[in-house]
Scaffold this active site. Sequence first.
Site, PDB file in Angstrom:
ATOM      1  N   ARG B  63      14.930  -8.378   5.429  1.00 28.45           N
ATOM      2  CA  ARG B  63      14.086  -9.564   5.553  1.00 28.45           C
ATOM      3  C   ARG B  63      14.289 -10.173   6.932  1.00 28.45           C
ATOM      4  NH1 ARG B  63       9.840  -9.830   2.191  1.00 28.45           N
ATOM      5  NH2 ARG B  63      10.380  -9.971  -0.020  1.00 28.45           N
ATOM      6  N   GLU B  92       2.923  -4.339  -8.109  1.00 28.23           N
ATOM      7  CA  GLU B  92       4.080  -4.398  -7.210  1.00 28.23           C
ATOM      8  C   GLU B  92       5.260  -3.627  -7.787  1.00 28.23           C
ATOM      9  OE1 GLU B  92       4.383  -5.464  -4.177  1.00 28.23           O
ATOM     10  OE2 GLU B  92       2.411  -6.366  -3.946  1.00 28.23           O
ATOM     11  N   GLU B  96       6.725  -0.602  -5.604  1.00 27.30           N
ATOM     12  CA  GLU B  96       8.063  -0.761  -5.023  1.00 27.30           C
ATOM     13  C   GLU B  96       9.132   0.083  -5.717  1.00 27.30           C
ATOM     14  OE1 GLU B  96       7.638  -5.195  -3.034  1.00 27.30           O
ATOM     15  OE2 GLU B  96       9.009  -4.955  -4.711  1.00 27.30           O
ATOM     16  N   GLU B 138       2.809   0.265   4.471  1.00 27.25           N
ATOM     17  CA  GLU B 138       3.229   0.871   5.738  1.00 27.25           C
ATOM     18  C   GLU B 138       4.486   0.220   6.320  1.00 27.25           C
ATOM     19  OE1 GLU B 138      -0.096   2.682   8.761  1.00 27.25           O
ATOM     20  OE2 GLU B 138       0.660   0.643   9.028  1.00 27.25           O
ATOM     21  N   GLU B 140       6.845  -1.463   4.568  1.00 27.68           N
ATOM     22  CA  GLU B 140       7.859  -1.692   3.547  1.00 27.68           C
ATOM     23  C   GLU B 140       8.849  -0.524   3.503  1.00 27.68           C
ATOM     24  OE1 GLU B 140       6.404  -4.324  -0.263  1.00 27.68           O
ATOM     25  OE2 GLU B 140       5.601  -2.306  -0.093  1.00 27.68           O
TER      26      GLU B 140
END
Lengths: 179, 179
Positions: B63, B92, B96, B138, B140
């Site tokens: 992050r 998501e 993910e 792209e 992540e």
Amino acid sequence: MAEEFKRIKRELVAKGHIIDYYHDTMQIPNGNVAVWDFIKHNGAAAMVAVRDDGKLLMVRQYRNALERETLEIPAGGLNGPDEPTDLAAARELEEETGYRCEHPEFLMSIRTTVAFCDEKIDIYVARNLIPSRQHLDEDEFINVEAYSVEELVEMIYEGKLQDSKTVGAILAYARKYGK
Amino acid sequence: MAEEFKRIKRELVAKGHIIDYYHDTMQIPNGNVAVWDFIKHNGAAAMVAVRDDGKLLMVRQYRNALERETLEIPAGGLNGPDEPTDLAAARELEEETGYRCEHPEFLMSIRTTVAFCDEKIDIYVARNLIPSRQHLDEDEFINVEAYSVEELVEMIYEGKLQDSKTVGAILAYARKYGK
């Protein structure tokens, strides 16, 4: 993983009242370059204030960002990045509710919204509250209320209490102290 | 109380990647006029994903706002303000973690940082996870991990897990289901 992201540039877009807004130019691990949002915040402190009868002091106030009132634990921004957060939490408790406390106990830290903002809130627990007097900022208009932990937990599941620091703080306090 | 605050003007300062930044000119109940920050966000959805062994799927990612990795529940922004949040949470989760689910159950909504931002995150619980495949955006780069509720709660009190949606979601899930 962390080493593969590289910030090439951080540009101030606008200075605000409680935040500053930046554009960060990022080199992504796949080689691409992207511009990400970054909101700089000085940090805040909050207090779970427990009355002798076990009820928690809560503040109700109008929040322009949501265009409605919210119910929250007492909290506020630090007076500069170096203010110790236990003192800030005690200060905000006194300013917003008119009660002070002597030995706030650390509960936990949260990061409000990690995708774009560095805001950190240190949350404490205060007991043995001492009556003092409320002294709000010029633009603060706050009602003080008190609820049992059970009532507050119910409000969370009913959607009546959504503020993330307050949700986390009440559930963390309840679990730690078996409420 | 709410009626006494009046927004006189909202001016766009800058459009961002996932947020827009505004200056709101506010008439305060005491008659003063002040300029407040407002960050507009389209909203997000998140998933507490429970494996058959009771462990929760967590994502670890870098992050930029915190300049470090975080451990979070799977989550992401809505594809536009009208995307149903149960579908967004399931999307998501699949993107993910590589698991999908059929009937996400609503847990609660949170507002991440009410002093300046309207971001809302609807949080769901998924069980009976079905193996599919991860397909990240792209930009992540995510590692998927799994922990027991007890381990995650410990990390909250130890300061190893601070993301507000994740703190709230884990404690709310744990309390609701007696974990």
